[in-house]
Write an enzyme that holds these catalytic residues in place. Structure first.
Site, PDB file in Angstrom:
ATOM      1  N   CYS A  41       0.836  -1.197   0.000  1.00  0.00           N
ATOM      2  CA  CYS A  41       0.000   0.000   0.000  1.00  0.00           C
ATOM      3  C   CYS A  41       0.876   1.255   0.000  1.00  0.00           C
ATOM      4  CB  CYS A  41      -0.912  -0.003   1.221  1.00  0.00           C
ATOM      5  SG  CYS A  41      -2.073   1.385   1.246  1.00  0.00           S
ATOM      6  N   ASP A  43       0.410   3.808   1.699  1.00  0.00           N
ATOM      7  CA  ASP A  43       0.346   4.417   3.034  1.00  0.00           C
ATOM      8  C   ASP A  43       1.739   4.815   3.545  1.00  0.00           C
ATOM      9  OD1 ASP A  43      -1.901   4.078   5.614  1.00  0.00           O
ATOM     10  OD2 ASP A  43       0.196   4.527   6.032  1.00  0.00           O
ATOM     11  N   ARG A  45       2.878   5.111   6.348  1.00  0.00           N
ATOM     12  CA  ARG A  45       3.380   4.422   7.547  1.00  0.00           C
ATOM     13  C   ARG A  45       3.970   3.051   7.233  1.00  0.00           C
ATOM     14  NH1 ARG A  45      -2.318   4.840  10.357  1.00  0.00           N
ATOM     15  NH2 ARG A  45      -2.784   4.291   8.197  1.00  0.00           N
ATOM     16  N   HIS A  97      -1.938  -3.943   5.180  1.00  0.00           N
ATOM     17  CA  HIS A  97      -1.643  -3.452   6.544  1.00  0.00           C
ATOM     18  C   HIS A  97      -2.930  -3.126   7.277  1.00  0.00           C
ATOM     19  CE1 HIS A  97      -2.437   0.944   5.899  1.00  0.00           C
ATOM     20  NE2 HIS A  97      -2.301   0.571   4.636  1.00  0.00           N
ATOM     21  N   CYS A 100      -5.794   0.097   7.060  1.00  0.00           N
ATOM     22  CA  CYS A 100      -5.701   0.578   5.667  1.00  0.00           C
ATOM     23  C   CYS A 100      -6.914   1.449   5.311  1.00  0.00           C
ATOM     24  CB  CYS A 100      -5.600  -0.605   4.701  1.00  0.00           C
ATOM     25  SG  CYS A 100      -5.347  -0.093   2.980  1.00  0.00           S
TER      26      CYS A 100
HETATM   27 CO    CO Z   1      -3.423   1.181   3.005  1.00  0.00          CO
END
Ligand code: CO
Length: 193
Positions: A41, A43, A45, A97, A100
Site C-alpha cells: 500500500c 500508506d 506508515r 496493513h 488501511c
Molecule cells: Co493502506
C-alpha cells in the site's frame, strides 16, 4: 518536513552510507539483483525497506492504494513482468496493513469521486466474503479481516498472470501474502502458499 529538511537529511544519509563503505554508491549504480518483488500500500506508515530491514537494491517495489493487483492496470502488470521475466525475482510479497484507509473506504458507503472505481475492486472482495465479514461485530477486527482477505485475493490475482504462473512451475517462484500489523510493527504471514 519541508524541502530544505529533505535535502539536508539526504546529504547526511549519503555521507553515512559512504562513511563505512566508500564504494557504496559506485557499487550500487552497477545494477540491481533484487530477489523480492514487493507490492504494498502507498500508506506513508508502511515504508517497505524500513519494516523489512532491507538495504537499497534488495526489494523491487510497487505501491498503490490498498496493494491491488488489477488485471487491467498496465502499471502493476509492467512491474510484475519486469520483476519476474527480467530480474527473475524468487519471491513476490503482497503486503496489506491493518488500518488501511483504502480497505476502510470499501467498508463505507461514502462517495470518493475519482477513487470509486479503484475502491470498487475491494468492495468486490467484501461482497464475496460478506457472510464472514458481517458476522464480525467489532469494526476494527472487520477492517483487519478485510485487509487479510484483500491480501490473499491479490495473491490469487497475481498467480493468474501468465509470467507468474510459468515461473511458479518452472523455477519455483514463491508468492507470500503478508500483513503489516501497525499495532506491533510485526509482519503476519497469511500462509498463502
Ligand atoms: Co493502506
Amino acid at each position: 518536513m519541508n524541502i530544505q529538511d529533505i535535502m539536508k537529511k539526504n546529504k547526511s544519509w549519503s555521507e553515512s552510507k559512504t562513511k563505512g563503505d566508500p564504494e557504496y554508491f559506485s557499487n550500487l549504480i552497477k545494477g540491481q539483483v533484487p530477489k523480492v518483488l514487493y507490492i504494498g500500500c502507498s500508506d506513508s506508515r508502511v515504508a517497505v525497506e524500513q519494516i523489512m530491514g532491507a538495504d537499497l537494491g534488495e526489494i523491487f517495489v510497487h505501491r498503490n492504494i490498498a496493494n491491488l493487483v488489477v488485471q487491467s492496470d498496465l502499471n502493476v502488470l509492467s512491474v510484475i513482468n519486469y520483476a519476474v521475466i527480467h530480474l527473475k525475482v524468487e519471491h513476490i510479497i503482497i503486503c496489506g496493513h491493518y488500518g488501511c484507509g483504502g480497505v476502510q473506504a470499501a467498508l463505507s458507503d461514502s462517495d470518493l469521486g475519482d477513487l470509486n472505481p479503484w475502491i470498487a475492486h475491494i468492495k468486490e472482495i467484501y461482497t464475496k466474503n460478506q457472510k464472514e465479514l458481517d458476522s464480525i461485530t467489532d469494526d476494527t477486527r472487520k477492517n483487519e479481516r478485510l485487509v487479510e482477505l484483500n491480501a490473499l485475493s491479490q495473491c490469487q490475482n497475481i498467480s493468474k498472470i501468465q509470467a507468474v504462473a510459468q515461473a511458479q512451475n518452472e523455477r519455483k517462484l514463491q508468492i507470500h501474502g503478508l500483513v503489516f500489523n501497525m499495532n506491533t510493527g510485526l509482519l503476519i504471514d497469511l500462509n498463502y502458499n
